[in-house]
Scaffold this motif. Sequence first.
Motif, PDB file in Angstrom:
ATOM      1  N   MET A 137      -9.527  -3.865   7.918  1.00 36.63           N
ATOM      2  CA  MET A 137     -10.693  -3.400   7.172  1.00 36.63           C
ATOM      3  C   MET A 137     -10.380  -2.090   6.443  1.00 36.63           C
ATOM      4  N   VAL A 138      -9.580  -1.239   7.111  1.00 38.06           N
ATOM      5  CA  VAL A 138      -9.191   0.047   6.523  1.00 38.06           C
ATOM      6  C   VAL A 138      -8.021  -0.137   5.562  1.00 38.06           C
ATOM      7  N   ASN A 139      -7.002  -0.882   5.975  1.00 39.42           N
ATOM      8  CA  ASN A 139      -5.809  -1.065   5.153  1.00 39.42           C
ATOM      9  C   ASN A 139      -6.125  -1.751   3.824  1.00 39.42           C
ATOM     10  N   SER A 140      -7.137  -2.603   3.844  1.00 36.41           N
ATOM     11  CA  SER A 140      -7.529  -3.304   2.610  1.00 36.41           C
ATOM     12  C   SER A 140      -8.469  -2.478   1.746  1.00 36.41           C
ATOM     13  N   GLY A 141      -8.885  -1.302   2.266  1.00 33.12           N
ATOM     14  CA  GLY A 141      -9.745  -0.423   1.484  1.00 33.12           C
ATOM     15  C   GLY A 141     -11.208  -0.778   1.523  1.00 33.12           C
ATOM     16  N   TRP A 142     -11.613  -1.618   2.493  1.00 35.54           N
ATOM     17  CA  TRP A 142     -13.024  -2.015   2.572  1.00 35.54           C
ATOM     18  C   TRP A 142     -13.854  -1.018   3.372  1.00 35.54           C
ATOM     19  N   TYR A 143     -13.207  -0.281   4.278  1.00 30.51           N
ATOM     20  CA  TYR A 143     -13.858   0.774   5.049  1.00 30.51           C
ATOM     21  C   TYR A 143     -12.942   1.985   5.084  1.00 30.51           C
ATOM     22  N   GLU A 144     -13.522   3.162   5.102  1.00 30.67           N
ATOM     23  CA  GLU A 144     -12.705   4.369   5.221  1.00 30.67           C
ATOM     24  C   GLU A 144     -12.175   4.538   6.632  1.00 30.67           C
ATOM     25  N   ARG A 145     -12.968   4.156   7.616  1.00 26.03           N
ATOM     26  CA  ARG A 145     -12.568   4.215   9.023  1.00 26.03           C
ATOM     27  C   ARG A 145     -12.944   2.902   9.699  1.00 26.03           C
ATOM     28  N   ARG A 146     -12.235   2.586  10.776  1.00 27.95           N
ATOM     29  CA  ARG A 146     -12.537   1.358  11.500  1.00 27.95           C
ATOM     30  C   ARG A 146     -13.998   1.338  11.926  1.00 27.95           C
ATOM     31  N   PRO A 147     -14.718   0.235  11.651  1.00 28.45           N
ATOM     32  CA  PRO A 147     -16.140   0.180  12.022  1.00 28.45           C
ATOM     33  C   PRO A 147     -16.385   0.407  13.510  1.00 28.45           C
ATOM     34  N   ASP A 148     -15.499  -0.121  14.371  1.00 32.17           N
ATOM     35  CA  ASP A 148     -15.733   0.056  15.806  1.00 32.17           C
ATOM     36  C   ASP A 148     -15.541   1.510  16.225  1.00 32.17           C
ATOM     37  N   ASP A 149     -14.548   2.213  15.621  1.00 30.60           N
ATOM     38  CA  ASP A 149     -14.350   3.620  15.932  1.00 30.60           C
ATOM     39  C   ASP A 149     -15.549   4.456  15.502  1.00 30.60           C
ATOM     40  N   THR A 150     -16.079   4.143  14.321  1.00 28.21           N
ATOM     41  CA  THR A 150     -17.245   4.882  13.822  1.00 28.21           C
ATOM     42  C   THR A 150     -18.446   4.673  14.732  1.00 28.21           C
ATOM     43  N   ARG A 151     -18.677   3.428  15.138  1.00 27.61           N
ATOM     44  CA  ARG A 151     -19.804   3.153  16.043  1.00 27.61           C
ATOM     45  C   ARG A 151     -19.625   3.886  17.372  1.00 27.61           C
ATOM     46  N   ASN A 152     -18.399   3.832  17.916  1.00 30.48           N
ATOM     47  CA  ASN A 152     -18.148   4.475  19.211  1.00 30.48           C
ATOM     48  C   ASN A 152     -18.354   5.987  19.132  1.00 30.48           C
ATOM     49  N   ARG A 153     -17.881   6.588  18.040  1.00 28.72           N
ATOM     50  CA  ARG A 153     -17.986   8.046  17.891  1.00 28.72           C
ATOM     51  C   ARG A 153     -19.465   8.456  17.819  1.00 28.72           C
TER      52      ARG A 153
END
Length: 296
Positions: A130-146
């Motif tokens: 998701m990040v490598n393809s440029g669709w998200y700046e950060r992994r969605p699961d990491d953002t939710r967890n943080r």
Amino acid sequence: MSPDGEINKVGEFAPTGEGQAEFRVVDNVRPGHVGTVADERVDPIDVTATLVDLAVRGHLLITELPRGSDFARADWEIKRLQGSLEDLQPFEQQLLDGIAPAGGSVRVSELAGRVQESIGGVQNALYDEMVNSGWYERRPDDTRNRWTQVALAALIISVVATGVLAAFTTFGLVGLALILVSLGLVFVAQEMPARTAKGTALLGGLGALRSDLLSHPTNQMPPGGELREISEVLPYAIVLGGADRWLDAIVASDVDADADSYDLSWYHGPENWHLRDLPDSMRNFVTTVSGSLFTR
């Protein structure tokens, strides 16, 4: 759509002649990507659709096993084939390796135990893409967890503050308000992952593809290649919707009374199995596999 109104195509029905069209995937966006971009989570249905997609592309063969009786539970063998490795995404490679080595196989009834250790790696690889393809700046699961950690910390502080305020002051209601705000933050944390402009454009493309899957005529595939073309559509329809109408299109392609156990290159049925049985077979397969993948 992105802010400038752009939509990134995921798949399209490209005309090949008068009243004919074939399905084409754009930029190698696979069903696992589609499901994760759509709801920001790697769900069992995303992985199940990936299995079907890998079978259609020649990496797996799904064989429905004969039942000992009408009341026996349905089961399938998933066999690993020696497909081309060049078109595999990292998460697909991890999924294949978790199922079986090349030439190996596993029954769906054994799938949970086989892939339990590797499914976390499949999820991680998908989130990384998701990040490598440029669709998200950060992994969605990491953002939710943080954000969830921040929200829970705020909730704990609010509860403590409320107890202190209620015991020593007359401002206990202020503490209750803080608790309510913190609880709201816990729920909001699950919606914090933010797509980039490119990710938003891809989401627009998913909406366009879903509309096509639900409305495009199913009888316009090039003659002689109907089964192959509809099979390529099916994994995307499993994720986005419209799978039943494409399964019905496969049923409609069967014009004789002969058994069709081996008519599909990616799905074989037991003796006397017909293409008309495919809708029930696939619904059972999708439900059973999805229920097995994330079993702990």
